[in-house]
Write an enzyme that holds these catalytic residues in place. Sequence first.
Site, mmCIF file in Angstrom:
data_model
loop_
_atom_site.group_PDB
_atom_site.id
_atom_site.type_symbol
_atom_site.label_atom_id
_atom_site.label_comp_id
_atom_site.label_asym_id
_atom_site.label_seq_id
_atom_site.Cartn_x
_atom_site.Cartn_y
_atom_site.Cartn_z
ATOM 1 N N LYS A 130 44.218 60.313 19.801
ATOM 2 C CA LYS A 130 44.504 59.258 20.785
ATOM 3 C C LYS A 130 45.367 58.175 20.161
ATOM 4 C CE LYS A 130 40.290 59.843 23.434
ATOM 5 N NZ LYS A 130 38.853 59.630 23.361
ATOM 6 N N GLN A 152 34.164 55.713 22.642
ATOM 7 C CA GLN A 152 34.051 57.168 22.539
ATOM 8 C C GLN A 152 32.593 57.605 22.732
ATOM 9 O OE1 GLN A 152 36.672 59.254 22.174
ATOM 10 N NE2 GLN A 152 35.427 61.094 22.044
ATOM 11 N N ASP A 172 38.579 54.611 31.045
ATOM 12 C CA ASP A 172 37.843 55.859 31.260
ATOM 13 C C ASP A 172 37.387 55.987 32.711
ATOM 14 O OD1 ASP A 172 37.470 57.674 29.137
ATOM 15 O OD2 ASP A 172 36.100 56.304 28.112
#
Length: 302
Positions: A54, A98, A121
């Site tokens: 990422k 995460q 997200d």
Amino acid sequence: MTATRIDGKAFAASVREKVTAHVATLKADHGLIPGLAVVLVGEDPASQVYVRSKGKLTQEVGMKSVEHKLGAETQEADLLSLIDALNSDETIHGILVQLPLPKHLNEDLVINAIDPTKDVDGFHISNVGLLGTGQKSMVPCTPLGCLMMLRDHHGSLSGMNAVVVGRSNIVGKPMAQLLLGDSCTVTIAHSRTKELSDVVRRADIVVAAVGRPEMVVGDWIKPGATVIDVGINRIDAGVKEDGSPKTRLVGDVDFASASEVAGAITPVPGGVGPMTIACLLANTLTACCRVNGLPEPEGLTA
Ligand code: GUN
């Protein structure tokens, strides 16, 4: 019939190109640089690989990338303080914590501490509610990537029968909402659905996100249907010459048999996977545009 292979790797590269061009314009015209902060707690090896990738791709599209790596023993209060600081940081437009988090941390509490406008997200309860009521929201990256590929392949999805196999909060449920938003007739099926093969056989669009290796086979697919395989499963594949175990990455769809029947299908690897990070970058750009009252990038949102 042999299905068209939907190349997620190439499509993700084209999404990143669009993001790169828009980021360059934001910088030139407004002096703005979108910033993404990724928070990793603990040493889960798979998560470390994701986070590294990422960071690299965030920089490649011209955005600011910040990584916060915290020890596995991090206390909830310390993680919440970091999120507070990132919420207030004007150079950060997207925050990703995460998952999974170590067991002693409450994932819902942590995710809901993120400023919903920075929740790239799309997991914050406000974004879940906005998506469910058809309002502008941050949309979870994997289903957004699937939607982009479906729109690219079909143009309009209006009136199509879509079956989503899997009911997770991260993929199955938001995927169903997005397909409904594009006027599909949507069924959410799952591992306990009765006569699952018959349900799937009625679908013009199948999204498999059930987490069971190669469960959806060719015999379940309506001829000509489009099959999107979200699964990423590592299975045994015998032993190497040196005697160590060999593994193979497969999806939730049996690619060999399904591609004999489907009209189009995504492979694993190289299908949905690369789209997830591309959509994370797209969401970070969208968040930056929204907070600054600028037009959103075209073709990169739901
Ligand atoms: N872990 C695996 N995939 C994801 C994702 O898309 N978002 C977050 N936050 N954690 C993940």
